[in-house]
Each structure stands twice: as C-alpha cells, then as structure tokens.
Design a protein around this motif. Structure first.
Motif, PDB file in Angstrom:
ATOM      1  N   LEU A 289      -2.857   0.385  -4.012  1.00 13.67           N
ATOM      2  CA  LEU A 289      -2.590  -0.930  -3.437  1.00 13.67           C
ATOM      3  C   LEU A 289      -2.228  -1.860  -4.588  1.00 13.67           C
TER       4      LEU A 289
ATOM      5  N   VAL B  18      -8.146   0.891   4.732  1.00 13.83           N
ATOM      6  CA  VAL B  18      -7.796   1.078   3.329  1.00 13.83           C
ATOM      7  C   VAL B  18      -9.037   0.753   2.498  1.00 13.83           C
TER       8      VAL B  18
ATOM      9  N   THR C 229      -7.083   6.020   1.967  1.00 21.91           N
ATOM     10  CA  THR C 229      -6.597   5.625   3.294  1.00 21.91           C
ATOM     11  C   THR C 229      -6.923   6.707   4.330  1.00 21.91           C
TER      12      THR C 229
ATOM     13  N   ILE D 228      -8.238  -3.758   4.958  1.00 24.80           N
ATOM     14  CA  ILE D 228      -8.497  -3.445   3.557  1.00 24.80           C
ATOM     15  C   ILE D 228      -9.937  -3.883   3.309  1.00 24.80           C
TER      16      ILE D 228
ATOM     17  N   ILE E 267       0.855  -1.181   0.000  1.00 26.87           N
ATOM     18  CA  ILE E 267       0.000   0.000   0.000  1.00 26.87           C
ATOM     19  C   ILE E 267       0.892   1.233   0.000  1.00 26.87           C
TER      20      ILE E 267
END
Length: 230
Positions: free
Chosen positions: A121, A204, A137, A188, A114
């Motif tokens: 990413l 994320v 983010t 994520i 990332i």
C-alpha cells in the motif's frame, strides 16, 4: 480531519522521500547479514535508509525490531525481491539505488494505491510518495460464518474512504485497529497478524504502527485505488 499540521508533516516527509538517497553502510555490513534483533551501527544505517525512502516512520534506534522488519519486507517487495527478514548485500545494494519504476499518471495526485500482486500500500500526497506499507489482503480462499459462505477477495477498483473508526473494534470476523473503510465493510486496518501472504477475509491488513500513521494521513473522501498490479 486532516489539519494543517498533519498536512505540513506529510509534505515534509514526501519531499524527503523524493530526495535521491546515498546509503552509507559500515564495511562489515556487506559481509555480515542483519538479522531480527540485530543491534549496532549497520542497523541504524538500514533504518535511516528505510526512513528516507518512506518505508519506516519511527526514528532509528539501532535495534532491528518488528517495525524495521515490516519496512524491510515492504522495500524488498517494492523492488521485486522475495520478502525476507534477513538483510544481506542484495537488499543493501538495492537501497543505495534509485527506483526505476515509472512515474504515476498525473491524474493520481493523492490517496492510497494498493498493489495486490506485490502486497503493498502506497500513500501519495500532491503526486509524491509519502509512505509504502507491507499489507496482507484477501486470501482468495472460501470461508463460512453464521451459515453464509464467501470467497476472501479484496475488491479491485477505484474507491474513496467512506468512514474512519479509531482504535480497536471487534466484528464477527475478528478485531480491527484504526479502520479506514473504502467499500462496504472492507477496510484498511491495523492487525497484529500481517503475514507475508494474502491472509485476510478481504480487508487490507497493515502493521499496527503503520495503521497509526495511515490514520493521520488519510481522511474521508480520499481515493483508494486497488490494482492487481501497479
């Protein structure tokens, strides 16, 4: 878990991504910018190029949809360009050229990287790039919840996926889709809101379609490397 079929598909896509790309575009594409919801052969060529580069995972449709827009943003950011939905000659020329970025160190063979500065990413398998995703983010702003306040920061460091939660879940800070946790409650995850700026509480965020693909590629134990820049 990551089965043989998924592994084979990931390696097949990785080999395609590693193949030098020659982008063929209609002559009018150089003078007519492509806009959101544009249709036609020029859009199909754009989608093919993005797919071969690992930025798009659906088949070309000839329609400039939201998936194509996220892929365009990711590609532009990977080349140091300002992300914008309009696709003009500069983006098309960049697509026809190989990336000049240096190779990864051999120690980084698999997992997700990332890049906080570029808001990207990238997933690697066997030291090959499989996919690159537009992300949003931590916003680096102060927020408060239930009487507690904090700064929205995505932690920097080397982590591993500790937990996978499929589908939608709703927590105190909002809804998350196909969550891949890598440090505490930071994950994520797919979101319906993935703007062109850092805007999360620390997680994320990725587009929903990308979250489906990431959930196929990444499993518990896979590394997650968060860097301020790569």
């Amino acid at each position: 878990m990551f089965n043989d079929a998924r592994w084979g598909a990931a390696l097949a896509l990785a080999l395609v991504c590693a193949t030098p790309l020659v982008l063929s575009t209609p002559a009018h594409a150089e003078t007519t910018p492509l806009r959101y919801r544009s249709r036609g052969a020029a859009v199909t060529d754009l989608q093919k190029a993005l797919r071969e580069r690992g930025f798009l995972w659906s088949k070309p449709t000839g329609v400039y949809d939201s998936r194509t827009r996220f892929a365009v943003w990711a590609f532009q950011k990977s080349r140091g360009m300002r992300p914008q939905t309009l696709v003009g000659p500069a983006t098309l020329r960049a697509l026809s050229r190989p990336s000049k970025r240096p190779p990864l160190p051999k120690s980084l063979r698999t997992g997700a990287v990332i890049d906080l500065r570029r808001q990207l990413l990238t997933v690697y398998r066997d030291h090959r790039k499989v996919m690159t995703v537009h992300v949003s983010t931590g916003a680096h702003s102060r927020y408060c919840h239930s009487g507690r306040c904090a700064i929205a920061i995505t932690p920097v460091g080397d982590f591993r996926i500790t937990k996978r939660t499929p589908g939608w879940t709703t927590g105190p800070l909002g809804s998350m889709y196909n969550s891949l946790y890598f440090v505490g409650g930071v994950a994520i995850h797919g979101s319906s809101q993935v703007p062109r700026r850092p805007a999360s509480h620390g997680c994320v965020r990725v587009p929903l379609r990308a979250a489906d693909r990431l959930f196929e590629l990444l499993d518990v134990g896979d590394p997650v490397h968060v860097r301020r820049s790569t």
